[in-house]
Motif scaffolding. Structure first.
Motif, PDB file in Angstrom:
ATOM      1  N   HIS A  36       0.796  -1.069   0.059  1.00 51.78           N
ATOM      2  CA  HIS A  36      -0.026  -0.151   0.054  1.00 51.78           C
ATOM      3  C   HIS A  36       0.828   1.350   0.086  1.00 51.78           C
ATOM      4  O   HIS A  36       2.133   1.129   0.392  1.00 51.78           O
ATOM      5  CB  HIS A  36      -0.908   0.058   1.174  1.00 51.78           C
ATOM      6  CG  HIS A  36      -1.691  -1.135   1.416  1.00 51.78           C
ATOM      7  ND1 HIS A  36      -3.011  -1.164   0.305  1.00 51.78           N
ATOM      8  CD2 HIS A  36      -1.962  -2.303   1.953  1.00 51.78           C
ATOM      9  CE1 HIS A  36      -3.410  -2.299   0.630  1.00 51.78           C
ATOM     10  NE2 HIS A  36      -2.947  -3.075   1.389  1.00 51.78           N
ATOM     11  N   SER A  37       0.224   2.182  -0.254  1.00 54.00           N
ATOM     12  CA  SER A  37       1.069   3.628  -0.480  1.00 54.00           C
ATOM     13  C   SER A  37       1.201   4.462   0.690  1.00 54.00           C
ATOM     14  O   SER A  37       1.539   5.523   0.868  1.00 54.00           O
ATOM     15  CB  SER A  37       0.771   4.439  -1.682  1.00 54.00           C
ATOM     16  OG  SER A  37      -0.849   4.873  -1.495  1.00 54.00           O
ATOM     17  N   TYR A  41       7.700   1.043   4.734  1.00 55.47           N
ATOM     18  CA  TYR A  41       8.086  -0.591   4.806  1.00 55.47           C
ATOM     19  C   TYR A  41       9.561  -0.758   5.019  1.00 55.47           C
ATOM     20  O   TYR A  41      10.443  -0.069   4.313  1.00 55.47           O
ATOM     21  CB  TYR A  41       7.744  -1.096   3.722  1.00 55.47           C
ATOM     22  CG  TYR A  41       6.228  -1.382   3.091  1.00 55.47           C
ATOM     23  CD1 TYR A  41       5.663  -2.412   3.423  1.00 55.47           C
ATOM     24  CD2 TYR A  41       5.432  -0.297   2.732  1.00 55.47           C
ATOM     25  CE1 TYR A  41       4.196  -2.445   2.902  1.00 55.47           C
ATOM     26  CE2 TYR A  41       4.286  -0.326   2.280  1.00 55.47           C
ATOM     27  CZ  TYR A  41       3.686  -1.525   2.481  1.00 55.47           C
ATOM     28  OH  TYR A  41       2.179  -1.390   2.242  1.00 55.47           O
ATOM     29  N   GLY A  42       9.884  -1.395   6.169  1.00 51.89           N
ATOM     30  CA  GLY A  42      11.108  -1.686   6.472  1.00 51.89           C
ATOM     31  C   GLY A  42      11.343  -2.672   7.752  1.00 51.89           C
ATOM     32  O   GLY A  42      10.434  -3.264   7.881  1.00 51.89           O
ATOM     33  N   SER A  77      18.854   1.815   7.191  1.00 54.16           N
ATOM     34  CA  SER A  77      19.595   1.144   6.243  1.00 54.16           C
ATOM     35  C   SER A  77      18.927   0.910   4.702  1.00 54.16           C
ATOM     36  O   SER A  77      19.540   1.145   3.757  1.00 54.16           O
ATOM     37  CB  SER A  77      20.083  -0.330   6.649  1.00 54.16           C
ATOM     38  OG  SER A  77      18.879  -0.974   6.992  1.00 54.16           O
ATOM     39  N   ALA A  78      17.698   0.674   4.942  1.00 53.34           N
ATOM     40  CA  ALA A  78      16.871   0.637   3.718  1.00 53.34           C
ATOM     41  C   ALA A  78      15.267   0.588   4.235  1.00 53.34           C
ATOM     42  O   ALA A  78      15.116   0.146   5.056  1.00 53.34           O
ATOM     43  CB  ALA A  78      17.446  -0.552   2.916  1.00 53.34           C
ATOM     44  N   TYR A  79      14.655   1.510   3.235  1.00 52.81           N
ATOM     45  CA  TYR A  79      13.102   1.632   3.534  1.00 52.81           C
ATOM     46  C   TYR A  79      12.525   1.926   2.403  1.00 52.81           C
ATOM     47  O   TYR A  79      13.070   2.423   1.515  1.00 52.81           O
ATOM     48  CB  TYR A  79      12.633   2.256   4.855  1.00 52.81           C
ATOM     49  CG  TYR A  79      12.985   3.458   4.972  1.00 52.81           C
ATOM     50  CD1 TYR A  79      12.430   4.578   4.155  1.00 52.81           C
ATOM     51  CD2 TYR A  79      14.202   4.068   5.654  1.00 52.81           C
ATOM     52  CE1 TYR A  79      12.523   6.011   4.408  1.00 52.81           C
ATOM     53  CE2 TYR A  79      14.370   5.456   5.762  1.00 52.81           C
ATOM     54  CZ  TYR A  79      13.671   6.321   5.104  1.00 52.81           C
ATOM     55  OH  TYR A  79      13.868   7.632   5.197  1.00 52.81           O
ATOM     56  N   ILE A  80      11.269   1.685   2.223  1.00 48.27           N
ATOM     57  CA  ILE A  80      10.467   1.714   0.984  1.00 48.27           C
ATOM     58  C   ILE A  80       9.336   2.680   1.212  1.00 48.27           C
ATOM     59  O   ILE A  80       8.635   2.400   2.387  1.00 48.27           O
ATOM     60  CB  ILE A  80      10.023   0.628   0.524  1.00 48.27           C
ATOM     61  CG1 ILE A  80      10.956  -0.611   0.252  1.00 48.27           C
ATOM     62  CG2 ILE A  80       8.975   1.009  -0.969  1.00 48.27           C
ATOM     63  CD1 ILE A  80      10.685  -1.835  -0.060  1.00 48.27           C
ATOM     64  N   ILE A 120       5.424  -0.442   8.672  1.00 41.62           N
ATOM     65  CA  ILE A 120       5.217  -1.641   8.401  1.00 41.62           C
ATOM     66  C   ILE A 120       6.481  -2.577   8.464  1.00 41.62           C
ATOM     67  O   ILE A 120       7.494  -2.249   7.774  1.00 41.62           O
ATOM     68  CB  ILE A 120       4.361  -1.615   7.095  1.00 41.62           C
ATOM     69  CG1 ILE A 120       3.129  -0.701   7.238  1.00 41.62           C
ATOM     70  CG2 ILE A 120       4.040  -3.184   6.846  1.00 41.62           C
ATOM     71  CD1 ILE A 120       2.443  -0.466   6.035  1.00 41.62           C
ATOM     72  N   ASN A 121       6.263  -3.582   9.202  1.00 41.47           N
ATOM     73  CA  ASN A 121       7.541  -4.394   9.500  1.00 41.47           C
ATOM     74  C   ASN A 121       7.713  -5.191   8.240  1.00 41.47           C
ATOM     75  O   ASN A 121       6.953  -6.002   8.014  1.00 41.47           O
ATOM     76  CB  ASN A 121       7.447  -5.087  10.814  1.00 41.47           C
ATOM     77  CG  ASN A 121       8.746  -5.783  11.190  1.00 41.47           C
ATOM     78  OD1 ASN A 121      10.006  -5.312  10.683  1.00 41.47           O
ATOM     79  ND2 ASN A 121       8.741  -6.724  11.920  1.00 41.47           N
ATOM     80  N   ARG A 122       8.962  -5.371   7.793  1.00 42.27           N
ATOM     81  CA  ARG A 122       8.955  -6.433   6.695  1.00 42.27           C
ATOM     82  C   ARG A 122      10.480  -6.959   6.792  1.00 42.27           C
ATOM     83  O   ARG A 122      11.452  -7.335   6.006  1.00 42.27           O
ATOM     84  CB  ARG A 122       9.115  -5.821   4.957  1.00 42.27           C
ATOM     85  CG  ARG A 122       7.395  -5.376   4.735  1.00 42.27           C
ATOM     86  CD  ARG A 122       6.938  -6.679   4.568  1.00 42.27           C
ATOM     87  NE  ARG A 122       5.430  -6.157   4.261  1.00 42.27           N
ATOM     88  CZ  ARG A 122       4.581  -6.433   4.991  1.00 42.27           C
ATOM     89  NH1 ARG A 122       4.426  -6.422   6.498  1.00 42.27           N
ATOM     90  NH2 ARG A 122       3.107  -6.005   4.490  1.00 42.27           N
ATOM     91  N   ALA A 123      10.775  -7.281   8.088  1.00 37.40           N
ATOM     92  CA  ALA A 123      12.244  -7.819   8.517  1.00 37.40           C
ATOM     93  C   ALA A 123      12.513  -8.830   7.724  1.00 37.40           C
ATOM     94  O   ALA A 123      13.779  -9.062   7.384  1.00 37.40           O
ATOM     95  CB  ALA A 123      12.078  -8.044  10.169  1.00 37.40           C
TER      96      ALA A 123
END
Length: 177
Positions: A36-37, A41-42, A77-80, A120-123
């Motif tokens: 979703h926008s 996410y990260g 470090s990285a997220y969307i 939103i966790n995307r571990a």
């Protein structure tokens, strides 16, 4: 963020990536449609203490942030993040005049909370352990910490040879937290 809003107004998502991280673009592109926008996410951190040691590079004085624990945030470090979310974060800057150099906690935590943006966790898409690029090479993660001595051109050639990324964790749409 301002650059993206003013110069890339038709983009849907932005990946913020540190220079010591590597990415599996094919796997990311495969998963973008399920996102979703309205969130960030990260790799989500919760209950992280604010560092008060004046000799630490992560030192934050009470005058800048008076709380002992940061709100949940994603690793820098990285997220969307989607363009609409970026706009909401920029609006939240108006309420938090002073920039904080711990940018992941500031942008994806403090500003996100102020703007009502979900973290939103995307571990399972990340690996930040030693030899993490082995996981990128075998297609089991989207983002990985790379060793600065590693040949990045060869790494990306290796990752590009992966034809199947179906074993990277898929999160159901209804499970956005």
């Amino acid at each position: 963020m301002r650059f993206v809003v003013s110069h890339c107004p038709t983009t849907r998502n932005v990946v913020k990536l540190d220079d010591d991280m590597a990415i599996n673009l094919r796997a990311l592109i495969h998963r973008l449609p399920s996102m979703h926008s309205d969130g960030i996410y990260g790799l989500r951190w919760t209950g992280m203490d604010v560092i008060r040691d004046k000799f630490s590079k992560w030192y934050i004085p009470y005058s800048l942030f008076p709380f002992e624990v940061f709100p949940q945030y994603t690793s820098g470090s990285a997220y969307i993040v989607g363009l609409q979310t970026i706009r909401r974060l920029l609006d939240a800057v108006k309420c938090h005049g002073q920039y904080m150099h711990v940018d992941d906690a500031y942008v994806t935590g403090i500003l996100a909370r102020s703007a009502g943006v979900r973290v939103i966790n995307r571990a399972l898409w990340w690996n930040i352990e030693p030899n993490a690029t082995d996981f990128l090479r075998n297609g089991s993660v989207i983002f990985a910490l790379h060793d600065n001595t590693e040949d990045l051109v060869q790494l990306y050639c290796d990752v590009d040879k992966i034809s199947d990324d179906t074993h990277i964790a898929t999160y159901p749409l209804e499970n956005q937290e």
